[in-house]
Design a protein around this motif. Structure first.
Motif, PDB file in Angstrom:
ATOM      1  N   LEU A  90     -25.219 -25.667  23.431  1.00 38.91           N
ATOM      2  CA  LEU A  90     -26.474 -25.079  23.645  1.00 38.91           C
ATOM      3  C   LEU A  90     -26.895 -23.893  22.731  1.00 38.91           C
ATOM      4  CD1 LEU A  90     -25.596 -24.495  27.480  1.00 38.91           C
ATOM      5  CD2 LEU A  90     -27.176 -26.293  26.254  1.00 38.91           C
ATOM      6  N   ASP A  91     -28.097 -23.292  22.699  1.00 34.00           N
ATOM      7  CA  ASP A  91     -28.256 -22.269  22.117  1.00 34.00           C
ATOM      8  C   ASP A  91     -27.563 -21.199  21.985  1.00 34.00           C
ATOM      9  OD1 ASP A  91     -30.585 -23.809  21.049  1.00 34.00           O
ATOM     10  OD2 ASP A  91     -31.853 -22.584  22.950  1.00 34.00           O
ATOM     11  N   ASP A  92     -26.751 -20.859  22.952  1.00 36.94           N
ATOM     12  CA  ASP A  92     -25.723 -19.918  23.018  1.00 36.94           C
ATOM     13  C   ASP A  92     -24.425 -20.291  22.499  1.00 36.94           C
ATOM     14  OD1 ASP A  92     -24.894 -21.293  25.152  1.00 36.94           O
ATOM     15  OD2 ASP A  92     -25.322 -19.888  26.809  1.00 36.94           O
ATOM     16  N   GLU A  93     -24.278 -21.415  21.988  1.00 33.58           N
ATOM     17  CA  GLU A  93     -23.209 -21.992  21.277  1.00 33.58           C
ATOM     18  C   GLU A  93     -22.004 -22.284  22.383  1.00 33.58           C
ATOM     19  OE1 GLU A  93     -21.773 -19.181  18.481  1.00 33.58           O
ATOM     20  OE2 GLU A  93     -23.378 -19.495  17.200  1.00 33.58           O
ATOM     21  N   ARG A  94     -22.406 -22.464  23.358  1.00 30.93           N
ATOM     22  CA  ARG A  94     -21.392 -22.993  24.496  1.00 30.93           C
ATOM     23  C   ARG A  94     -21.598 -24.688  24.422  1.00 30.93           C
ATOM     24  NH1 ARG A  94     -23.175 -21.273  30.388  1.00 30.93           N
ATOM     25  NH2 ARG A  94     -25.234 -21.220  29.403  1.00 30.93           N
ATOM     26  N   VAL A  95     -20.383 -25.287  24.350  1.00 35.63           N
ATOM     27  CA  VAL A  95     -20.186 -26.365  24.214  1.00 35.63           C
ATOM     28  C   VAL A  95     -20.124 -27.103  25.669  1.00 35.63           C
ATOM     29  CG1 VAL A  95     -18.742 -28.682  23.458  1.00 35.63           C
ATOM     30  CG2 VAL A  95     -18.755 -26.224  21.975  1.00 35.63           C
ATOM     31  N   VAL A  96     -21.209 -28.114  25.723  1.00 33.39           N
ATOM     32  CA  VAL A  96     -21.290 -28.655  27.048  1.00 33.39           C
ATOM     33  C   VAL A  96     -21.169 -30.364  27.037  1.00 33.39           C
ATOM     34  CG1 VAL A  96     -22.769 -26.840  27.625  1.00 33.39           C
ATOM     35  CG2 VAL A  96     -23.844 -28.731  26.701  1.00 33.39           C
ATOM     36  N   ALA A  97     -21.186 -30.751  28.240  1.00 33.88           N
ATOM     37  CA  ALA A  97     -21.274 -32.141  28.830  1.00 33.88           C
ATOM     38  C   ALA A  97     -22.376 -32.437  29.215  1.00 33.88           C
ATOM     39  CB  ALA A  97     -20.210 -32.679  29.497  1.00 33.88           C
ATOM     40  N   VAL A  98     -23.406 -33.389  28.990  1.00 31.46           N
ATOM     41  CA  VAL A  98     -24.721 -33.673  29.670  1.00 31.46           C
ATOM     42  C   VAL A  98     -24.561 -34.862  30.294  1.00 31.46           C
ATOM     43  CG1 VAL A  98     -27.247 -33.791  29.264  1.00 31.46           C
ATOM     44  CG2 VAL A  98     -25.856 -32.218  27.938  1.00 31.46           C
ATOM     45  N   LYS A  99     -24.950 -34.986  31.357  1.00 28.96           N
ATOM     46  CA  LYS A  99     -24.801 -36.505  32.004  1.00 28.96           C
ATOM     47  C   LYS A  99     -26.183 -36.777  32.672  1.00 28.96           C
ATOM     48  CE  LYS A  99     -22.101 -38.473  36.069  1.00 28.96           C
ATOM     49  NZ  LYS A  99     -21.084 -39.004  35.276  1.00 28.96           N
ATOM     50  N   SER A 100     -26.371 -38.041  32.232  1.00 22.78           N
ATOM     51  CA  SER A 100     -27.710 -38.599  32.425  1.00 22.78           C
ATOM     52  C   SER A 100     -27.569 -39.381  33.623  1.00 22.78           C
ATOM     53  CB  SER A 100     -28.199 -39.427  31.423  1.00 22.78           C
ATOM     54  OG  SER A 100     -29.496 -40.114  31.728  1.00 22.78           O
ATOM     55  N   LEU A 101     -27.942 -39.112  34.685  1.00 17.50           N
ATOM     56  CA  LEU A 101     -27.842 -39.761  36.080  1.00 17.50           C
ATOM     57  C   LEU A 101     -28.664 -41.073  36.299  1.00 17.50           C
ATOM     58  CD1 LEU A 101     -27.748 -36.885  38.613  1.00 17.50           C
ATOM     59  CD2 LEU A 101     -26.012 -38.062  37.541  1.00 17.50           C
ATOM     60  N   GLU A 102     -28.058 -41.959  36.685  1.00 13.39           N
ATOM     61  CA  GLU A 102     -28.602 -43.432  36.887  1.00 13.39           C
ATOM     62  C   GLU A 102     -28.485 -43.849  38.179  1.00 13.39           C
ATOM     63  OE1 GLU A 102     -26.701 -45.712  34.096  1.00 13.39           O
ATOM     64  OE2 GLU A 102     -27.529 -44.929  32.301  1.00 13.39           O
ATOM     65  N   GLY A 103     -29.629 -44.612  38.632  1.00 13.72           N
ATOM     66  CA  GLY A 103     -29.620 -45.329  39.989  1.00 13.72           C
ATOM     67  C   GLY A 103     -29.837 -44.113  41.056  1.00 13.72           C
ATOM     68  N   LEU A 104     -30.450 -43.195  40.919  1.00 18.37           N
ATOM     69  CA  LEU A 104     -30.834 -42.125  41.961  1.00 18.37           C
ATOM     70  C   LEU A 104     -32.043 -42.745  42.717  1.00 18.37           C
ATOM     71  CD1 LEU A 104     -30.602 -38.682  40.209  1.00 18.37           C
ATOM     72  CD2 LEU A 104     -29.181 -39.419  41.907  1.00 18.37           C
ATOM     73  N   SER A 105     -32.033 -42.517  44.042  1.00 12.52           N
ATOM     74  CA  SER A 105     -33.199 -42.960  44.679  1.00 12.52           C
ATOM     75  C   SER A 105     -34.232 -41.765  44.588  1.00 12.52           C
ATOM     76  CB  SER A 105     -32.914 -42.634  46.269  1.00 12.52           C
ATOM     77  OG  SER A 105     -32.374 -41.422  46.644  1.00 12.52           O
ATOM     78  N   HIS A 106     -35.463 -42.062  44.295  1.00 20.29           N
ATOM     79  CA  HIS A 106     -36.639 -41.374  43.895  1.00 20.29           C
ATOM     80  C   HIS A 106     -36.899 -40.370  44.981  1.00 20.29           C
ATOM     81  CE1 HIS A 106     -37.129 -44.002  40.486  1.00 20.29           C
ATOM     82  NE2 HIS A 106     -37.532 -44.545  41.123  1.00 20.29           N
ATOM     83  N   GLY A 107     -37.062 -39.171  44.602  1.00 18.02           N
ATOM     84  CA  GLY A 107     -37.377 -37.915  45.484  1.00 18.02           C
ATOM     85  C   GLY A 107     -37.797 -36.631  44.773  1.00 18.02           C
TER      86      GLY A 107
END
Length: 808
Positions: free
Chosen positions: A535-552
């Motif tokens: 991130l811009d504040d230099e925190r290392v992160v894990a970004v999870k892209s969700l699949e198979g969600l019902s539309h809401g």
């Protein structure tokens, strides 16, 4: 002068608006029947008795499309399913029209079918005198009383499959299971006192019978019983303690709590004590005997074989097929004619398989060839079992019954076939849960009967029902509109709470930039792909892209994710925020240096020490206990597995993907009504497969598998060699460990992960293994809660000072 029409409308309105109050005033159900009265099946609400405090009801209960029985059941609906505890005519239901229960002038109750024939009566069972009143007591006992209020007949002396607290089981009484799940006809499994004065379970089938509990291979005293008693008396008290004259005693897991209970001989041949959980409004198993389900006799019928996958499953040997596709207790039938000529037969080998009992010509020492010749020479021999323990034990079988298959059988079964028999295809199998027939069997009887009583009411009653439906519809739509407004306001407020906590809503472009256009993939699972980012504040992160969600809607997604974001525990992965733009749904988590437990446990260069593994088990248990019992929002994980246990730089565990079940089940947050099966093969509790109510115990089961993997280093979702000829995978890991614990004094050394090189504490490993085995019990009610697991594992710390000091 007023016209008649001007009076009719107001009068009509008065009558209609008064009907609900009139019906309500006449709604209380009686707790007594008097001599001379009759109750018809067409009006079940008028034919009901209710106990004084409303715990039990008695009346006509539908058991088929055109079939009713007179029954007693718990008045409260549990899991949308009526709990029947007694039935008068379970094997001969009556017609749905013109059948009736009559309190006859002779002083007995009689159940009459539509043609007037007596299906059931108390007349042959009354102890003395004639009844003048029948009452349903608060204990669930239906009693017939004479003029002096002495009991002349009672349902407690004629049980079907259930004992209630205070109801004794005596020498002449039997608990007989149902035919199948949802089928109330008498089944084949019986609990009663045998001729040795011992409370036993027997299979009482159409052609044979045999005892299967207590262990028939032991004598009475080895089983912890005594036959030196003559009373043959057993009883369950209100506190949950069961005491029998043969020395059998047990207590419910919730002993001393005053809850509703029942002791039922279930259709699968196992006696279970159930307690009512007032929170979930469901029955939970609070005791059951230590009896492996596949060892229940007759479970898969003649020629059928029971094995675990991982739940009990029935199959037929090659060349056999199910007799009844809807009922496994009928077993399998051969697709060939039995041949007597010994020169025209052959044998097919079934490894690790046994058919218990019915040995026609047992031989203590014989070669396989000699055993085979014995069976060839006997026209009644259907096959033979042979122990591979070096003793040469030969078991020719006259009947192939009580079939079991599993790695703990040190032997082979040889089934006899015609020599010209050719085999094609694979073994068929079916879950025991499918061992049932339709619960709506049609009663095929025709009667010449007059117009049933109550028909003259059908038009006014129909009008009242229609009017009531209109009123209910108006109320429901009005409530839905108001509720929607409240939900919108609540979602807005939760959004402000999330922002105030530092829980961010990221834009898709921010996360695309942080993850370098989603280029650094660090994980992949059923719910989506995970990328590393900064991130811009230099925190290392894990970004999870969700699949198979019902539309809401975004508002609904924000509401649910912000709830997850407020959950905070040292052993749960921290969520920093989320992204919800158009169809894109992403979650942002803290990054953990050592990745998943799967990569650290099952790789060839795994470096996890016993201290690491023990702390992972304890930390994971604490996280799940927090989710189940402590956090503000009650959360099920639904997918506990090594891939979802992440490790920081010091190998401390943090559970990931918690709460995602809410996102994947919009509108289905009822724990018993998940819209689809969730989890990962090898870690899924039997409830998912058997379509049983889903509770926190599904996470307990998955956790138990994970613990057994930590101990053994073996992956339940795959298979690995553990000996010269044996594999342990998702189907065999649990029974293999149980067999080692049962038969091997040095079982800890046998099951321990070789990559530990013997560097572990025996005592803590033993405790952790036994906790894991308790967590993977097939019956959800027998499994401990996660808080109980934490307590049990913490005790193990006392056996290993280094671990204890590290935790402190």
């Amino acid at each position: 002068m007023r016209s008649s029409k001007s009076v009719e409308l107001p009068l009509f309105l008065v009558i209609v608006t008064s009907l609900p109050f009139i019906l309500k005033a006449s709604s209380p159900l009686p707790n007594a029947l008097y001599r001379g009265s009759s109750y018809y099946v067409e009006s079940p609400s008028m034919g009901l008795l209710i106990s004084e405090k409303g715990t039990f009801k008695a009346g006509f209960y539908q058991v088929g499309e055109n079939a009713f029985s007179f029954a007693i059941w718990y008045a409260e609906t549990l899991s949308q399913k009526t709990t029947v505890v007694w039935m008068a005519n379970r094997d001969w239901p009556v017609n749905r029209r013109a059948s009736r229960l009559s309190f006859r002038k002779g002083g007995d109750l009689a159940l009459l079918d539509a043609d007037g024939s007596v299906v059931w009566t108390t007349a042959t069972n009354t102890s003395s005198g004639a009844g003048v009143v029948a009452e349903l007591w608060e204990t669930g006992n239906l009693v017939l009383l004479d003029g002096g209020r002495r009991v002349v007949w009672q349902s407690f002396e004629h049980p079907t499959d259930t004992l209630l607290p205070g109801q004794p089981l005596t020498r002449s009484l039997r608990l007989v299971s149902r035919r199948a799940e949802g089928i109330y006809n008498s089944g084949y499994h019986v609990a009663h006192f045998n001729d040795d004065n011992v409370l036993s379970f027997i299979y009482d089938g159409p052609y044979t019978s045999s005892v299967y509990w207590p262990n028939p291979d032991n004598d009475v005293f080895q089983n912890g019983r005594t036959k030196y008693n003559s009373s043959r008396y057993a009883i369950l008290d209100d506190m949950g303690q069961f005491i029998s004259s043969d020395g059998l005693q047990f207590s419910a897991l919730d002993f001393r709590l005053r809850v509703k209970r029942r002791l039922t001989m279930d259709f699968d041949g196992i006696l279970r004590l159930y307690s009512l959980n007032y929170t979930t409004k469901d029955w939970q198993v609070s005791w059951m005997p230590k009896l492996v389900r596949c060892r229940v006799h007759g479970l898969c019928g003649e020629n059928g074989i029971c094995f675990y996958k991982p739940f009990p499953t029935c199959t037929c040997p090659p060349g056999f097929q199910m007799k009844d596709p809807t009922d496994w207790s009928q077993g399998c039938k051969p697709e060939f004619d039995i041949v007597c000529n010994k020169t025209e037969v052959k044998f097919i080998q079934l490894p690790h398989t046994d058919f218990y009992g019915y040995d026609s010509n047992y031989q203590a020492q014989a070669s396989i060839e000699a055993c085979m010749n014995i069976c060839k020479s006997d026209c009644n021999c259907r096959g033979f079992g042979y122990k591979l323990d070096g003793a040469g034990k030969c078991f020719p079988k006259s009947i192939l019954l009580n079939g079991q298959c599993g790695p703990h059988f040190v032997g082979v079964m040889y089934v006899k076939y015609p020599k010209q028999m050719n085999f094609s295809g694979t073994l068929g199998h079916s879950k025991l849960d499918c061992s049932k027939v339709s619960s709506l069997n049609k009663l095929d009887r025709a009667y010449a009967v007059g117009k049933p009583r109550g028909d003259y009411l059908k038009y006014p009653i129909g009008f009242v029902i229609a009017f009531g439906l209109v009123e209910i519809t108006c109320v429901v739509f009005g409530w839905a509109y108001i509720h929607k407004k409240k939900v919108d306001l609540r979602n807005l407020n939760q959004g402000y709470v999330a922002v105030s906590m530092g829980f961010r809503r990221f834009t898709f472009e921010e996360l695309k930039k942080a993850s370098n256009n989603f280029s650094d993939e660090i994980g992949r699972g059923g719910s989506g792909v995970v990328y590393k980012g900064v991130l811009d504040d230099e925190r290392v992160v894990a970004v999870k892209s969700l699949e198979g969600l019902s539309h809401g809607s975004e508002a609904q997604f924000w509401s649910e994710v912000s709830t997850i974001g407020k959950i905070n525990h040292m052993n749960l992965v921290t969520m920093y925020g989320f992204c919800a733009e158009k169809q894109k749904r992403l979650l942002v988590y803290e990054y953990l240096e050592n990745g998943s437990l799967e990569k650290n446990l099952f790789s060839n260069n795994a470096m996890l020490t016993w201290e690491n593994r023990f702390n992972i088990a304890l930390g994971t248990a604490r996280a799940l206990a927090y989710l189940h019992e402590e956090c503000l929002e009650w959360v099920l994980h639904c997918d506990v597995k090594p891939q979802n246990i992440l490790l920081d730089k010091d190998f401390h565990p943090k559970v990931a993907d918690f709460g995602l079940s809410k996102l994947f089940d919009r509108g289905g947050n009822n724990i018993s009504e998940f819209s689809r099966v969730r989890g990962t093969r090898g870690y899924m509790a039997p409830e998912w497969i058997l379509n049983l109510p889903i509770t926190s115990k599904v996470d307990v089961y998955s956790y138990g598998i994970l613990v057994l993997e930590l101990v053994t280093g073996r992956n339940s979702s795959g298979s690995q060699q553990v000996g010269e000829d044996e594999e342990v995978g998702c189907r065999q890991l649990i029974p293999w460990i149980r067999e080692m614990v049962r038969t091997n004094q040095n079982w800890v050394e046998e099951i321990a992960d070789p990559q530990l090189f013997g560097m572990y504490d025996n005592s803590s490993m033993e405790i952790l293994t036994k906790v894991g085995l308790q967590c993977v019990e097939e019956e959800s009610g027998v499994r401990p809660s996660m808080s109980q697991v934490v307590d049990s594992i913490t005790v193990a710390c006392l056996f290993d000072r280094e671990i204890h000091e590290e935790i402190e």
